[in-house]
Design a protein around this motif. Sequence first.
Motif, short mmCIF file in Angstrom:
data_model
loop_
_atom_site.label_atom_id
_atom_site.label_comp_id
_atom_site.label_asym_id
_atom_site.label_seq_id
_atom_site.Cartn_x
_atom_site.Cartn_y
_atom_site.Cartn_z
N LEU A 181 25.87 -70.82 113.57
CA LEU A 181 27.08 -71.64 113.56
C LEU A 181 26.75 -73.12 113.69
N ALA A 182 25.70 -73.45 114.44
CA ALA A 182 25.29 -74.85 114.54
C ALA A 182 24.83 -75.38 113.19
N LEU A 183 24.36 -74.47 112.36
CA LEU A 183 23.87 -74.86 111.04
C LEU A 183 24.96 -74.81 109.99
N LYS A 184 25.90 -73.89 110.13
CA LYS A 184 26.85 -73.59 109.05
C LYS A 184 28.25 -74.16 109.29
N ALA A 185 28.60 -74.40 110.56
CA ALA A 185 29.94 -74.91 110.86
C ALA A 185 29.87 -76.39 111.20
N ASP A 186 31.05 -76.98 111.38
CA ASP A 186 31.11 -78.39 111.77
C ASP A 186 32.21 -78.55 112.82
N GLY A 187 32.24 -79.74 113.45
CA GLY A 187 33.27 -79.98 114.45
C GLY A 187 32.94 -79.36 115.79
N PRO A 188 33.96 -79.03 116.59
CA PRO A 188 33.73 -78.47 117.93
C PRO A 188 32.95 -77.16 117.93
N VAL A 189 33.15 -76.34 116.91
CA VAL A 189 32.40 -75.07 116.85
C VAL A 189 30.90 -75.34 116.76
N ARG A 190 30.54 -76.30 115.94
CA ARG A 190 29.12 -76.66 115.80
C ARG A 190 28.56 -77.19 117.11
N GLU A 191 29.29 -78.09 117.75
CA GLU A 191 28.80 -78.70 118.99
C GLU A 191 28.63 -77.65 120.09
N ARG A 192 29.62 -76.80 120.23
CA ARG A 192 29.57 -75.78 121.29
C ARG A 192 28.44 -74.77 121.03
N SER A 193 28.27 -74.40 119.77
CA SER A 193 27.21 -73.44 119.44
C SER A 193 25.83 -74.05 119.65
N ALA A 194 25.67 -75.32 119.30
CA ALA A 194 24.37 -75.99 119.49
C ALA A 194 24.02 -76.06 120.98
N LYS A 247 17.76 -79.94 116.24
CA LYS A 247 17.27 -79.67 114.89
C LYS A 247 17.77 -78.29 114.48
N GLY A 248 18.98 -78.27 113.87
CA GLY A 248 19.65 -77.00 113.62
C GLY A 248 18.87 -76.04 112.73
N GLY A 249 18.31 -76.56 111.64
CA GLY A 249 17.58 -75.70 110.71
C GLY A 249 16.34 -75.09 111.34
N LEU A 250 15.59 -75.89 112.08
CA LEU A 250 14.37 -75.39 112.72
C LEU A 250 14.70 -74.42 113.86
N ALA A 251 15.78 -74.70 114.59
CA ALA A 251 16.19 -73.79 115.66
C ALA A 251 16.57 -72.43 115.08
N PHE A 252 17.32 -72.45 113.98
CA PHE A 252 17.69 -71.19 113.32
C PHE A 252 16.43 -70.44 112.86
N THR A 253 15.48 -71.18 112.29
CA THR A 253 14.24 -70.56 111.82
C THR A 253 13.47 -69.93 112.98
N GLY A 254 13.41 -70.63 114.11
CA GLY A 254 12.67 -70.11 115.26
C GLY A 254 13.27 -68.83 115.81
N TYR A 255 14.59 -68.81 116.03
CA TYR A 255 15.22 -67.59 116.56
C TYR A 255 15.16 -66.45 115.54
N ALA A 256 15.30 -66.78 114.25
CA ALA A 256 15.19 -65.73 113.22
C ALA A 256 13.77 -65.16 113.19
N ALA A 257 12.77 -66.04 113.35
CA ALA A 257 11.38 -65.57 113.38
C ALA A 257 11.13 -64.68 114.59
#
Length: 352
Positions: A181-194, A247-257
């Motif tokens: 969600l931090a990577l795919k959404a925007d606004g409050p949803v993105r901030e809260r998820s990050a 760093k949303g993209g790298l964080a997603f990559t790390g948890y996915a890995a």
Amino acid sequence: MEPLAITWFVIIAVLWIGFILLEGFDLGVGMRMLFASRDERERRVMLNTIGPVWDGNEVWLITAGAGTFAAFPEWYASLFSTLYLPLTVTLLGLIMRAVSIEWRGKVHTARWRAVWTAGIGLGSLVAAFCIGAMLALTSLGLPIDGNGDRVGGPFVWLGAPAILGGLAVVGFSLAHSATFLALKADGPVRERSARFAATWAPLWLVPAAAWALWVQLEHGGNALSWTLVGLAVVAAAFGWLQARRRKGGLAFTGYAAFGLFGVAAIFAGLFPRVLPSTLDPAFDLTLSNASSSPYTLGVMTVITAISLPVILGYQAWSYWVFRKRVTPGMIPDAHIVLPAILRDKDATAPRS
């Protein structure tokens, strides 16, 4: 040992990895709709991030089950007959989630939306927990005899391995969906998820790490499986550090890995067993005594070599088409949509 049996064990492991990675954030987003949104617009932002892909991601679950049935019929028969109760509950959870997603926007009232939002969240929670429980049981063992039949009552599977596996998939789904969600959404949803990914998400990965370690200790482990466990820990730490740096993209990559290496470590630690027996190691189902004939596996390999690139291609294309962020401004105000049959009647009605 038959090379094709090893090949299909690896293929089934890859299918489960694909399911955990792709359906993991779907299920996590569904659960987060219960507690991580403040208003209707935020819930619709979250739902729209998975809207184009959630049902396609379930193909990996169906394919993993079908592949197990065809390549390892003894494994499939023992596992599914012993675990028919959690399997039934899993299907009910998936059905509840699918129906809730489809029906949620059909009526424009707060009560209607609340009911189906709860259906999405609870259906996702139940499905994630039961799938994790069944995967943990196939890796840590079930009370099966020499014929592969269950010994004990219908709830004999319910114990610490099932609970740990359920918590592991639920926890991973919540952490993975936060970076998604931090990577795919925007606004409050993105901030809260990050913020969630940078603070609480690592704690939700602990059950999955404990499950992977339990498998290594239970079956002795090997160089490959322990290496994969180490890579999973490094990947989780990398994802957490990148989440703290926003760093949303790298964080997603790390948890996915972490999910990729963790599931791979479990299957590598299980090898060459496919379903251990908790009664006697002599009753274990292995690649040698549970696989189909070499001819069957050969035919399946040819079919897979043709169809798998098509599946991967259309999934990659769908993710590319819907790659942009979902922002609150993209969400129109809720409105009543007339069914096509009523629109046709309205169009043919005589004008006064």
